[in-house]
Design an enzyme around this catalytic site. Sequence first.
Site, PDB file in Angstrom:
ATOM      1  N   LYS A  33       0.837  -1.213   0.000  1.00 23.11           N
ATOM      2  CA  LYS A  33       0.000   0.000   0.000  1.00 23.11           C
ATOM      3  C   LYS A  33       0.870   1.262   0.000  1.00 23.11           C
ATOM      4  O   LYS A  33       2.059   1.197   0.359  1.00 23.11           O
ATOM      5  CB  LYS A  33      -0.912  -0.014   1.236  1.00 23.11           C
ATOM      6  CG  LYS A  33      -0.141   0.039   2.541  1.00 23.11           C
ATOM      7  CD  LYS A  33      -1.016  -0.360   3.726  1.00 23.11           C
ATOM      8  CE  LYS A  33      -0.238  -0.164   5.010  1.00 23.11           C
ATOM      9  NZ  LYS A  33      -0.617  -1.097   6.059  1.00 23.11           N
ATOM     10  N   ARG A 126     -10.088  -0.411  14.555  1.00 23.43           N
ATOM     11  CA  ARG A 126     -10.098   0.295  13.267  1.00 23.43           C
ATOM     12  C   ARG A 126     -11.108  -0.432  12.394  1.00 23.43           C
ATOM     13  O   ARG A 126     -12.301  -0.397  12.683  1.00 23.43           O
ATOM     14  CB  ARG A 126      -8.672   0.329  12.684  1.00 23.43           C
ATOM     15  CG  ARG A 126      -8.495   1.279  11.538  1.00 23.43           C
ATOM     16  CD  ARG A 126      -7.044   1.432  11.095  1.00 23.43           C
ATOM     17  NE  ARG A 126      -6.456   0.211  10.574  1.00 23.43           N
ATOM     18  CZ  ARG A 126      -5.223   0.124  10.082  1.00 23.43           C
ATOM     19  NH1 ARG A 126      -4.451   1.184  10.039  1.00 23.43           N
ATOM     20  NH2 ARG A 126      -4.759  -1.018   9.627  1.00 23.43           N
ATOM     21  N   TYR A 236      18.579  28.899   7.039  1.00 21.44           N
ATOM     22  CA  TYR A 236      17.502  29.752   7.553  1.00 21.44           C
ATOM     23  C   TYR A 236      17.531  29.860   9.074  1.00 21.44           C
ATOM     24  O   TYR A 236      17.794  28.887   9.774  1.00 21.44           O
ATOM     25  CB  TYR A 236      16.137  29.165   7.153  1.00 21.44           C
ATOM     26  CG  TYR A 236      15.816  29.276   5.686  1.00 21.44           C
ATOM     27  CD1 TYR A 236      15.767  30.525   5.049  1.00 21.44           C
ATOM     28  CD2 TYR A 236      15.530  28.134   4.940  1.00 21.44           C
ATOM     29  CE1 TYR A 236      15.445  30.605   3.693  1.00 21.44           C
ATOM     30  CE2 TYR A 236      15.204  28.212   3.599  1.00 21.44           C
ATOM     31  CZ  TYR A 236      15.166  29.455   2.981  1.00 21.44           C
ATOM     32  OH  TYR A 236      14.843  29.532   1.647  1.00 21.44           O
ATOM     33  N   MET A 284      13.912  23.181   1.921  1.00 17.96           N
ATOM     34  CA  MET A 284      12.987  22.421   1.087  1.00 17.96           C
ATOM     35  C   MET A 284      13.699  21.415   0.179  1.00 17.96           C
ATOM     36  O   MET A 284      13.312  20.258   0.089  1.00 17.96           O
ATOM     37  CB  MET A 284      12.137  23.387   0.251  1.00 17.96           C
ATOM     38  CG  MET A 284      10.942  22.712  -0.395  1.00 17.96           C
ATOM     39  SD  MET A 284       9.937  23.864  -1.324  1.00 17.96           S
ATOM     40  CE  MET A 284       9.144  24.801  -0.040  1.00 17.96           C
TER      41      MET A 284
END
Length: 339
Positions: A33, A126, A236, A284
Amino acid sequence: MSRAELRIGIRSLEGNIKSLYRFSQKPIIAVLKANAYGVGALQVALLMDKLEEISALAVACVEEGIDLRKVGVRKKILVLGGVLKGEEKAFVEYNLTPVVSHKEHLKALAGLNIPIQIKYDTGMGRLGFLEEVIKDDRVEGILSHLSSPLDEEYSKLQIERFVKILNHYRGLKYVHMESSAGVVYRIPFTTHIRVGLALYGEKPMPNYLVSLTPALELRAKILSVKTLPAGFSVSYSRTYITEKSTRVGVVAFGYADGLMKSLSNKAYLFYKGKPVKIIGNITMDMTMVDLTNTDAQVGDWIEIVGQNQSFTDLAKLAGTIPYELMTNLSSRIRRELCL
Ligand SMILES: *Cc1c(COP(=O)(O)O)cnc(C)c1O
């Protein structure tokens, strides 16, 4: 050509599968999955499709099942997330096996002649029926899921509940409950194990009884190396200031690729087996590392995960689990099967 790649070791993957099979003495349902936990479902599935220890594949939703069929997967595909109204035709068309965990799923499948498996909630809280026995000729299997496989007492309670339900069924081809960590219970009455994480050599617990080898290597190239003087801030928000003259490497891999920002100033990456510390905030697309005392050059590879550190190790440092780290790996990382 790619700046970041995830290398999937075929030999190690196959070795891990053989090892899981030998340990459990049961054929494997490979859980692929979420793009095979970020590893790349299509490549992994086609490899698994050829292995005799693998009896079926499992995905979360019908779309994932369709994608595997479209690339030519022939083995049984279980859809763990059930079937909602409107999806049922695709199950027939693509020969997918629904895991039914609600009366509404059964309703959606009314009149369709396909095998189904029934999920029981023995304590996961679940998906799954609590104890209702489904009298339906299409039922070929039942399954349940351990919520806390590291908790022996609770797992044994779940196993007891499952065997009570099993006693109401006859002639099932599939009975399964053990995930990667659950394999250690060697449940005597199950017919298959249903594993994901362990396939890749990630150990689900510290003293895991199945011997595994790391099958994944995640690496990225160095974009720049330069020496910054003492007292210079890196990245940063200036969370790192050089104490002395420092050789700073910029690695082409950032939080958008899946390297959590919480690992800033905390984790190590590796250059030719040597640990190099992440300095300053991860950005990023790029991460800075301290390359002082290495001869690393622009274009060289930096290992993020591999022989020196697993996804499990890195996840622990980031305060999460390897599943989350792996499923966050971005699509711009090249996935490649290697020997
Ligand atoms: C994801 C999943 C698994 C596989 O778990 P691993 O810990 O990766 O082995 C098995 N069963 C179900 C129902 C799952 O959702």
